[in-house]
Design a protein around this motif. Structure first.
Motif: not given
Length: 262
Positions: A50-56, A66-80, A178-185
């Motif tokens: 299972i793969t996904l395209d990160w937001l952005g 703003p994006y965050s690694t913790r928020g991306f984890a919640a997005d992965a749970v939504a995929v599951l 989105a590049r800047r948001r990913h870098l900040a996350a």
């Protein structure tokens, strides 16, 4: 290609292939699922990848917030959730490894075995890339910066025989915001306090010659997560999983297969 809806209503595109035990593959910063193109088939005989395209990125929504690694984890749970997968093994590399840390810490019931590749605990305890690397990536000449990134990902011997295009250098369609948001996350990641609470069997894997995400982060993670195993790929840079595929994929599969049958 399907799309899962996150808690805040954004759509995350995801992809599945293979059959067997679910295996969630998490890509690096500012990259799409194509990050895994070079090695995905290594896992498809025994695992449903299972793969996904990160937001952005890619076919996912691109909210300018703003994006965050913790928020991306919640997005992965939504995929599951969208797939009806209650529990999956998780293999995260680079920023995907940072996301995987939060996934295992915040949602332990959703994670079987955990593989953390070329990643860092972040925060004050993480080992940052040196200023020479930072300057090489921040230079205004975009082509020169791309060449610098390529050199951090792969050895010259690899690039001499693999002209590309390489799938690990970022989504070419990524909007600037989105590049800047990913870098900040990625830069804002700090899971140090959460790591001792991870209960999933864990393998930490890293290339010894990685300067993009220094290899010194690997033993930090392995020591911080109870019972974690450490595997170093000699001579590998950041994209160890692709260039040193013949060593890295079997090491990960041996670990995962042991957790499936153990």
């Amino acid at each position: 290609m399907r799309r899962a809806i996150t808690r805040d209503g954004a759509a995350v595109a995801y992809q599945t292939a293979g059959r067997g035990t679910p295996l969630l593959l998490l890509a690096g910063q500012a990259n799409t699922h194509h990050w895994w193109d070079g090695v995905r088939e290594d896992f498809e005989d025994g695992y449903r990848t299972i793969t996904l395209d990160w937001l952005g990125t890619g076919a996912s929504d691109k909210p300018d917030r703003p994006y965050s690694t913790r928020g991306f984890a919640a997005d992965a749970v939504a995929v599951l959730d969208d797939l009806g997968v209650e529990r999956a093994h998780v293999y995260g590399t680079s920023m995907g490894g940072r996301v995987a840390q939060w996934l295992a810490a915040d949602h332990p019931e959703r994670v079987g075995a955990l593989v953390l590749g070329c990643t860092s605990p972040g925060g004050a305890h993480g080992v940052e890339r040196d200023n020479t690397v930072r300057r090489s990536l921040a230079q205004p000449d975009r082509e020169a910066a791309r060449r610098a990134l390529l050199d951090l990902m792969y050895t010259p011997a690899w690039t001499a025989t693999h002209p590309g295009p390489q799938q690990t250098l970022g989504d070419p369609e990524l909007p600037g915001f989105a590049r800047r948001r990913h870098l900040a996350a990625s830069a804002g990641h700090d899971a140090w306090d959460a790591l001792p609470g991870i209960t999933a069997p864990t393998l930490v894997i890293h290339g010894t010659d990685d300067r993009f995400n220094p290899a010194a982060n690997a033993p930090l993670l392995a020591e911080r997560i109870r019972g974690a195993a450490l595997h170093l790929v000699n001579g590998a840079r950041h994209a160890y999983f692709e260039e040193f595929r013949a060593l890295a994929s079997p090491a990960v599969l041996t670990f995962l297969d042991g957790e499936v049958t153990g």
